[in-house]
Design an enzyme around this catalytic site. Structure first.
Site, PDB file in Angstrom:
ATOM      1  N   ASP A  98      44.967  64.667  28.253  1.00 53.42           N
ATOM      2  CA  ASP A  98      45.845  63.544  27.973  1.00 53.42           C
ATOM      3  C   ASP A  98      47.298  63.926  28.275  1.00 53.42           C
ATOM      4  O   ASP A  98      48.061  63.158  28.858  1.00 53.42           O
ATOM      5  CB  ASP A  98      45.698  63.153  26.501  1.00 53.42           C
ATOM      6  CG  ASP A  98      46.544  61.959  26.141  1.00 53.42           C
ATOM      7  OD1 ASP A  98      46.279  60.878  26.674  1.00 53.42           O
ATOM      8  OD2 ASP A  98      47.481  62.115  25.338  1.00 53.42           O
ATOM      9  N   LYS A 122      44.346  34.177  45.819  1.00 55.11           N
ATOM     10  CA  LYS A 122      45.250  35.326  45.680  1.00 55.11           C
ATOM     11  C   LYS A 122      46.123  35.474  46.934  1.00 55.11           C
ATOM     12  O   LYS A 122      47.334  35.703  46.829  1.00 55.11           O
ATOM     13  CB  LYS A 122      44.462  36.615  45.431  1.00 55.11           C
ATOM     14  CG  LYS A 122      43.841  36.660  44.018  1.00 55.11           C
ATOM     15  CD  LYS A 122      43.736  38.066  43.491  1.00 55.11           C
ATOM     16  CE  LYS A 122      42.905  38.196  42.240  1.00 55.11           C
ATOM     17  NZ  LYS A 122      43.629  37.996  40.981  1.00 55.11           N
ATOM     18  N   HIS A 182      45.666  47.478  37.618  1.00 54.79           N
ATOM     19  CA  HIS A 182      44.455  46.955  36.988  1.00 54.79           C
ATOM     20  C   HIS A 182      44.443  47.257  35.498  1.00 54.79           C
ATOM     21  O   HIS A 182      44.207  48.391  35.084  1.00 54.79           O
ATOM     22  CB  HIS A 182      43.226  47.570  37.692  1.00 54.79           C
ATOM     23  CG  HIS A 182      41.923  47.030  37.210  1.00 54.79           C
ATOM     24  ND1 HIS A 182      40.761  47.755  37.226  1.00 54.79           N
ATOM     25  CD2 HIS A 182      41.598  45.837  36.682  1.00 54.79           C
ATOM     26  CE1 HIS A 182      39.779  47.020  36.728  1.00 54.79           C
ATOM     27  NE2 HIS A 182      40.262  45.867  36.390  1.00 54.79           N
ATOM     28  N   ASN A 222      40.647  44.519  29.595  1.00 55.81           N
ATOM     29  CA  ASN A 222      40.648  43.448  28.613  1.00 55.81           C
ATOM     30  C   ASN A 222      40.090  43.941  27.269  1.00 55.81           C
ATOM     31  O   ASN A 222      39.014  44.537  27.270  1.00 55.81           O
ATOM     32  CB  ASN A 222      39.767  42.311  29.173  1.00 55.81           C
ATOM     33  CG  ASN A 222      39.778  41.075  28.310  1.00 55.81           C
ATOM     34  OD1 ASN A 222      40.660  40.889  27.477  1.00 55.81           O
ATOM     35  ND2 ASN A 222      38.769  40.224  28.503  1.00 55.81           N
TER      36      ASN A 222
HETATM   37  N1  LIG Z   1      39.172  38.900  32.165  1.00 53.75           N
HETATM   38  C1  LIG Z   1      38.977  40.202  32.371  1.00 53.75           C
HETATM   39  O1  LIG Z   1      38.233  40.866  31.653  1.00 53.75           O
HETATM   40  C2  LIG Z   1      39.710  40.899  33.483  1.00 53.75           C
HETATM   41  C3  LIG Z   1      39.903  42.300  33.414  1.00 53.75           C
HETATM   42  C4  LIG Z   1      40.628  42.940  34.421  1.00 53.75           C
HETATM   43  C5  LIG Z   1      41.137  42.186  35.465  1.00 53.75           C
HETATM   44  N2  LIG Z   1      40.911  40.845  35.518  1.00 53.75           N
HETATM   45  C6  LIG Z   1      41.476  40.106  36.651  1.00 53.75           C
HETATM   46  O2  LIG Z   1      42.648  39.423  36.228  1.00 53.75           O
HETATM   47  C7  LIG Z   1      42.787  38.218  36.957  1.00 53.75           C
HETATM   48  C8  LIG Z   1      42.908  37.052  36.001  1.00 53.75           C
HETATM   49  O3  LIG Z   1      41.746  36.994  35.208  1.00 53.75           O
HETATM   50  P1  LIG Z   1      41.666  36.145  33.857  1.00 53.75           P
HETATM   51  O4  LIG Z   1      40.409  36.540  33.206  1.00 53.75           O
HETATM   52  O5  LIG Z   1      42.956  36.281  33.118  1.00 53.75           O
HETATM   53  O6  LIG Z   1      41.526  34.657  34.431  1.00 53.75           O
HETATM   54  P2  LIG Z   1      41.830  33.286  33.717  1.00 53.75           P
HETATM   55  O7  LIG Z   1      40.972  32.283  34.380  1.00 53.75           O
HETATM   56  O8  LIG Z   1      41.791  33.405  32.244  1.00 53.75           O
HETATM   57  O9  LIG Z   1      43.344  32.982  34.094  1.00 53.75           O
HETATM   58  C9  LIG Z   1      43.793  32.677  35.373  1.00 53.75           C
HETATM   59  C10 LIG Z   1      45.077  31.870  35.227  1.00 53.75           C
HETATM   60  O10 LIG Z   1      45.665  31.775  36.509  1.00 53.75           O
HETATM   61  C11 LIG Z   1      46.233  30.498  36.617  1.00 53.75           C
HETATM   62  N3  LIG Z   1      46.445  30.211  38.012  1.00 53.75           N
HETATM   63  C12 LIG Z   1      45.581  29.837  38.954  1.00 53.75           C
HETATM   64  N4  LIG Z   1      46.217  29.679  40.137  1.00 53.75           N
HETATM   65  C13 LIG Z   1      47.515  29.982  39.926  1.00 53.75           C
HETATM   66  C14 LIG Z   1      48.667  30.005  40.756  1.00 53.75           C
HETATM   67  N5  LIG Z   1      48.607  29.640  42.017  1.00 53.75           N
HETATM   68  N6  LIG Z   1      49.836  30.397  40.210  1.00 53.75           N
HETATM   69  C15 LIG Z   1      49.901  30.736  38.899  1.00 53.75           C
HETATM   70  N7  LIG Z   1      48.854  30.693  38.081  1.00 53.75           N
HETATM   71  C16 LIG Z   1      47.667  30.325  38.590  1.00 53.75           C
HETATM   72  C17 LIG Z   1      45.236  29.588  35.908  1.00 53.75           C
HETATM   73  O11 LIG Z   1      45.838  28.348  35.535  1.00 53.75           O
HETATM   74  C18 LIG Z   1      44.846  30.454  34.722  1.00 53.75           C
HETATM   75  O12 LIG Z   1      45.714  30.188  33.622  1.00 53.75           O
HETATM   76  C19 LIG Z   1      41.614  38.151  37.895  1.00 53.75           C
HETATM   77  O13 LIG Z   1      41.971  38.690  39.121  1.00 53.75           O
HETATM   78  C20 LIG Z   1      40.580  39.035  37.214  1.00 53.75           C
HETATM   79  O14 LIG Z   1      39.648  39.595  38.107  1.00 53.75           O
HETATM   80  C21 LIG Z   1      40.246  40.193  34.550  1.00 53.75           C
END
Ligand SMILES: NC(=O)c1ccc[n+]([C@@H]2O[C@H](COP(=O)([O-])OP(=O)(O)OC[C@H]3O[C@@H](n4cnc5c(N)ncnc54)[C@H](O)[C@@H]3O)[C@@H](O)[C@H]2O)c1
Length: 718
Positions: free
Chosen positions: A297, A409, A452, A455
């Site tokens: 760590d 994206k 990255h 959650n």
């Molecule tokens: N949920 C998880 O466990 C997790 C863990 C690590 C990484 N991720 C990654 O994080 C990212 C988001 O995941 P999430 O679970 O928070 O999704 P989510 O669906 O909860 O949130 C996505 C948000 O993005 C917004 N959005 C869509 N298009 C947009 C735009 N053009 N401009 C601004 N906002 C926009 C939506 O309105 C929504 O509020 C993804 O790439 C996912 O792979 C998710």
């Protein structure tokens, strides 16, 4: 000056009072390394010889008092066996006893952290005065150890058996109010008045106003408990502590045993018992792993600090795109740790959700008394919700966290690139999409990389920082600096499908899919892996991650590594997905989720999932626990070794820590590479070969075979 060394000094003040000051040269903290222990002994020689001292004040010349033993010295001493361990412990035990036996009173001014050996030396003093910002505690169990310099002997004699057992078994740092309530210290005073107050108290004791001999007597005598009281105290405490710690962490129970076996004895005999328990704890694999973990760590922290130093500027303003689960969490964490952040979404509902989440987390802190309402207001003010790109031209780092869709994206990333200044760093929180492919349409790919988070963001310590082909060193440095500022553990890895953590997690899930296919009960697999130390078994973990998310990631991995991860059968997760069972998020997956009394999801196994699986799996049969463990762990370990060999991750230590921080790999095993070292690579190769008919995921890498043949280990300690 009575004594002057590199770690401490003793000088005479007025009225026959001497001051022993710990101030380790060239270090930011005081610790009990061999030098300090040895000089402490020399200083005591000088103090004992002086003859005209009326009282001794102990102080520190640093912001901390003493943070504990020097853990870097443990490895060598512990591997030398019981004698080596005893040798490391004896000299300071002797020091603290001598301090306690001086023919005049002693008072310590605890100005900052006094942990482990640092607190044990305080317990050796007659009176303890604590600064209002200081913390005390005996955190040895966190290293799989117990206090070894009298902590289990003196603390119960000072604060009582129950409180001592609780403090030691939990290993927590204690704030001044708790220390005062427990009578672990005699007074708490503002930091700037500490030395004066301690000195005054010492003068009073030296003048005979307060009886220090009586206190010593208590610390050196048996604890006055009758047999029934003792039986009650130790029986219930041991059961509770054992249950809290779990079977893989024996040291909290060893600590209580030390108190139990020593309570009827005088100090010196009780110290001998403590040493036996210390040695037993120090020789466990758990202690070896946890001590190793502490050092890893530190290494990860050093690497991250090194990156931060290379950044062209400090991170003062951030932005996050997407206010969903992750965006909301990132905004909260950034604001909580002091970096103002714009949170942009395309619709107000998203923003409301993100803000609500932050509000909920902060309200909990306020409810628990860990934050004031006005501080909560300040934190919330640092989050600026927005539907536009106004003000994005002076942002240092933008984190993109919109939906996991390459087209969306690409559109969002090229759009934001046009709104920020030419040196703004843009990071994507994608979990599966290749950083190089996301960078392709950008005009400044050098300013782009992956960041990255896991959650839930506020809880999970890891941030994988993913460098693309064209990512500049400065972009990495800025993002690592931002992660550091957010209180996260940043580990820099290279781009590949799944990056590091998911790349090795999915082979583990593939191992699970094959077990279920071949007739294993997913509940048995979960139980066995949880006993092995995982916080949750693979079926439960998939439910928590989300079956839909998992199935999607599996596809990405299958496309990225078809030779190992290509799909050849309908996996249990596919069956759940097709049945619309997405896991905890919609109340059913492998398990069904009901709410417990506190409204938290509670998993229950029902026949439904077995019925759904039936057409796709062999007849159910019992598997040996070892077979389950091997079939689950071999794919993960070989894939991690492959990542190291391909340079996806720089070192075994970073790889091990990434899995511990990111997916809760059992800490007491020290990480996958530490585990491989503990079982031996030659042995591992033999295990893997038993399963060669399960496919390429069970094929050890060329590097592993070579290391096995030449007897090498990942940590080079064989
Ligand atoms: N949920 C998880 O466990 C997790 C863990 C690590 C990484 N991720 C990654 O994080 C990212 C988001 O995941 P999430 O679970 O928070 O999704 P989510 O669906 O909860 O949130 C996505 C948000 O993005 C917004 N959005 C869509 N298009 C947009 C735009 N053009 N401009 C601004 N906002 C926009 C939506 O309105 C929504 O509020 C993804 O790439 C996912 O792979 C998710």
């Amino acid at each position: 000056m009575l004594f002057s060394g590199k770690a401490l000094s003793v000088q005479m003040l007025d009225n026959g009072i001497a001051e022993l000051k710990f101030d380790l040269e060239g270090e930011s903290v005081n610790k009990f390394n061999r030098l300090t222990v040895s000089e402490f002994s020399d200083a005591l020689d000088a103090i004992e010889k002086a003859g005209d001292i009326k009282g001794l004040l102990l102080t520190s010349g640093k912001n901390v008092f003493i943070v504990g033993a020097d853990i870097t010295e443990f490895g060598g001493a512990f591997s030398a066996g019981p004698e080596g361990i005893a040798e490391l412990m004896n000299k300071n035990n002797d020091n603290i006893n001598r301090l306690e036996d001086l023919p005049f009173p002693t008072v310590v001014a605890i100005n900052g952290f006094a942990l482990g050996g640092g607190f044990e030396v305080c317990l050796g003093c007659d009176f303890r005065v604590m600064g209002d910002q200081a913390k005390v505690g005996l955190p040895e169990v966190k290293l799989g150890l117990i206090p070894g310099w009298g902590g289990t002997v003196r603390l119960p004699r000072v604060v009582g058996v129950d409180v001592a057992a609780e403090w030691i078994a939990a290993g927590k740092e204690q704030r001044p109010d708790a220390a005062l309530t427990a009578h672990a210290v005699d007074a708490v005073v503002p930091a700037d008045k500490l030395r004066g107050a301690a000195l005054k108290l010492l003068e009073r004791v030296a003048a005979g106003e307060l009886d220090y001999q009586k206190r010593r007597e208590i610390k050196k005598s048996p604890i006055p408990l009758n047999d029934t009281e003792a039986l009650m105290a130790f029986f219930t405490t041991k059961a509770f502590v054992g249950q809290q710690a779990g079977r893989n962490y024996p040291s909290p129970v060893n600590a209580v045993t030390s108190i139990e076996q020593g309570y009827k004895l005088d100090r010196d005999a009780a110290l001998k018992i403590e040493q036996e328990q210390f040695i037993a704890s120090a020789q466990t694999e758990t202690a070896k792993s946890l001590v190793g973990l502490f050092l890893k760590d530190q290494l990860v922290g050093k690497v991250a600090k090194g990156w931060e130093k290379k950044a062209d500027k400090k991170i003062e303003r951030a932005a996050v795109l997407g206010a969903g689960i992750m965006g909301g969490g990132i905004a909260y964490q950034s604001a909580y740790k002091g970096t103002p952040i714009k949170m942009k979404d395309i619709n107000q509902d998203g923003i409301d959700l993100g803000l609500n989440e932050a509000n909920k987390l902060l309200s909990k802190l306020v409810e628990r008394g860990r934050m004031t309402a006005s501080k909560m207001g300040e934190v919330l003010n640092r989050i600026e919700p927005t539907l536009s790109y106004d003000g994005f031209d002076d942002i240092d780092v933008v984190v993109e966290a919109v939906v996991e869709n390459p087209k969306v994206k690409h559109a969002v990333l090229t759009e934001v690139e046009g709104k920020v200044s030419s040196d703004t760093v843009i990071a994507s929180n994608t979990s599966t999409i290749s950083i190089d492919s996301l960078a392709a349409p950008l005009s400044r790919p050098e300013n782009f990389l992956g960041m990255h988070f896991f959650n839930p963001v506020h809880k999970m310590p890891l941030v994988e920082v993913i460098r693309g082909e064209k990512t500049s060193e400065n972009a990495i440095a800025r993002v690592v600096a931002y992660a550091n500022k957010m209180g996260k553990k940043a580990i820099v890895v290279r781009d590949c499908p799944g990056f590091l953590v998911n790349r090795v997690l999915f082979p583990y899930f593939a191992g699970f899919a094959m077990l279920v296919r071949d007739g294993a009960d997913f509940q048995q697999v979960d139980k066995v892996m949880e006993r092995w130390g995982w916080p949750m078994g693979p079926a439960y973990l998939m439910d928590v991650v989300g079956i839909d998310t998992g199935v999607h990631a599996e596809q990405v991995m299958a496309e990225g590594f078809p030779e190992r991860m290509g799909k050849t059968f309908t996996a249990a997760s596919d069956v759940m997905y097709e049945a619309g069972r997405y896991g905890q998020k919609n109340g059913k997956g492998f398990y069904v989720y009901e709410q417990d009394k506190k409204g938290r999801p509670k998993k229950v196994a029902t026949e439904e999932s077995y019925e759904l699986l039936k057409p796709h799996v062999a007849d159910r049969r019992e598997f040996e626990n070892d077979e389950i463990i091997e079939r689950m762990m071999v794919p993960m370990a070989t894939e991690l070794a492959r990542c190291l060999e391909e340079g996806i991750v720089d070192s075994p230590a970073e790889a091990d820590m990434a899995l511990i921080y990111g997916i809760g790999f059992p800490p007491f095993r020290g990480g996958v590479f530490a585990w491989l070292d503990s079982i031996g690579l030659d042995n591992f190769v033999k295990i893997a070969e038993k399963y060669s008919d399960l496919g390429a995921l069970y094929e050890p890498t060329a590097g592993m075979r070579e290391m096995a043949a030449s007897g090498k280990t990942y940590y080079g300690n064989k």
